[in-house]
Design a protein around this motif. Structure first.
Motif, PDB file in Angstrom:
ATOM      1  N   TYR A 186     138.275  80.632  20.938  1.00 39.96           N
ATOM      2  CA  TYR A 186     137.334  80.680  19.813  1.00 39.96           C
ATOM      3  C   TYR A 186     137.422  81.989  19.045  1.00 39.96           C
ATOM      4  O   TYR A 186     137.619  83.061  19.620  1.00 39.96           O
ATOM      5  N   THR A 213     131.510  81.480  10.681  1.00 36.89           N
ATOM      6  CA  THR A 213     132.472  80.392  10.839  1.00 36.89           C
ATOM      7  C   THR A 213     133.094  80.424  12.228  1.00 36.89           C
ATOM      8  O   THR A 213     133.512  81.479  12.711  1.00 36.89           O
ATOM      9  N   ARG A 240     136.051  78.940  14.618  1.00 32.28           N
ATOM     10  CA  ARG A 240     137.367  78.294  14.610  1.00 32.28           C
ATOM     11  C   ARG A 240     137.916  78.308  16.031  1.00 32.28           C
ATOM     12  O   ARG A 240     137.552  79.161  16.829  1.00 32.28           O
ATOM     13  N   THR A 241     138.827  77.370  16.295  1.00 30.88           N
ATOM     14  CA  THR A 241     139.545  77.415  17.569  1.00 30.88           C
ATOM     15  C   THR A 241     141.035  77.527  17.263  1.00 30.88           C
ATOM     16  O   THR A 241     141.529  76.916  16.311  1.00 30.88           O
ATOM     17  N   LYS A 272     142.990  74.400  16.916  1.00 31.40           N
ATOM     18  CA  LYS A 272     142.674  73.559  15.739  1.00 31.40           C
ATOM     19  C   LYS A 272     141.813  72.330  16.090  1.00 31.40           C
ATOM     20  O   LYS A 272     141.802  71.345  15.358  1.00 31.40           O
ATOM     21  N   PHE A 325     136.202  73.287  13.957  1.00 32.17           N
ATOM     22  CA  PHE A 325     135.974  74.215  12.844  1.00 32.17           C
ATOM     23  C   PHE A 325     134.575  73.927  12.313  1.00 32.17           C
ATOM     24  O   PHE A 325     134.220  72.782  12.070  1.00 32.17           O
ATOM     25  N   LYS A 359     131.384  75.752   9.729  1.00 30.39           N
ATOM     26  CA  LYS A 359     130.708  76.818   8.986  1.00 30.39           C
ATOM     27  C   LYS A 359     129.212  76.686   9.251  1.00 30.39           C
ATOM     28  O   LYS A 359     128.641  75.604   9.062  1.00 30.39           O
TER      29      LYS A 359
END
Length: 202
Positions: free
Chosen positions: A116, A127, A129-130, A133, A136, A138
């Motif tokens: 992460y 935000t 994210r990993t 992918k 995701f 926000k």
């Protein structure tokens, strides 16, 4: 300036308060017609829930949007109606507030912590994210928006345990001061206990 506007909106709102189930529940009718309900823990005065009444495009009531606290349980699956069932593994976000921080818990995220990244963005969001992918998101931060601040990276920390990503944002002094001022307003409200509520006579 934004903080002053929010404080003014809260001060000028029509407010009613009741003590129920060990919580102080406050209903706000804002000058712009919006409705907000907050619940505070009676012993700690920490906010445990904040929700806004949602209106549809035609002005019809479409229920409450939970900003702080666990999301309202959804009505039972519309499996008979739509033939679609939301997966029980879908990530679910809930928000908490403590005296010193804002917290988000995102459940159903099984990946290890080093996958992460959690970043403060120029669009005023935090935000997630990993690197694989797989996720995701926000996250808007209404508490900061109301006081005219953007998220700052150095205030963000996160941990991961039991398939849950826990994001903590250390409150800036401006937000802490504003919350104290609003709490003083709330504690001065005439508050009924649930047992005092009489059925209205016609």
């Amino acid at each position: 300036m934004a903080a002053e506007q929010w404080l003014k909106a809260v001060q000028e709102a029509k407010k009613t308060a009741i003590i129920q189930d060990g919580k102080r529940k406050v209903h706000f009718m804002m000058g712009d017609g919006k409705e907000m309900v907050e619940e505070y823990h009676l012993d700690t005065n920490v906010l445990t829930r904040r929700a806004w009444r949602e209106k549809g495009k035609l002005g019809q009531d479409v229920g409450w949007a939970v900003e702080v606290g666990d999301p309202d349980p959804k009505p039972l699956d519309n499996l008979e109606v739509s033939g679609i069932r939301e997966s029980s593994n879908t990530p679910i976000i809930s928000r908490r507030i403590t005296k010193v921080s804002l917290e988000w818990r995102i459940r159903n995220l099984p990946y290890p912590k080093d996958v992460y990244s959690v970043t403060a963005e120029n669009d005023k969001t935090i935000t997630v994210r990993t690197s694989n992918k797989k996720y995701f998101k926000k996250i808007s931060v209404p508490d900061l928006e109301r006081v005219g601040l953007k998220p700052e990276q150095e205030r963000i920390s996160f941990t991961h345990q039991f398939n849950t990503l826990i994001i903590t944002y250390k409150k800036p002094p401006l937000l802490i001061d504003l919350e104290k001022t609003i709490l003083q307003e709330i504690l001065q409200l005439k508050t009924r206990k649930e047992s005092d509520v009489q059925c209205p006579t016609s």
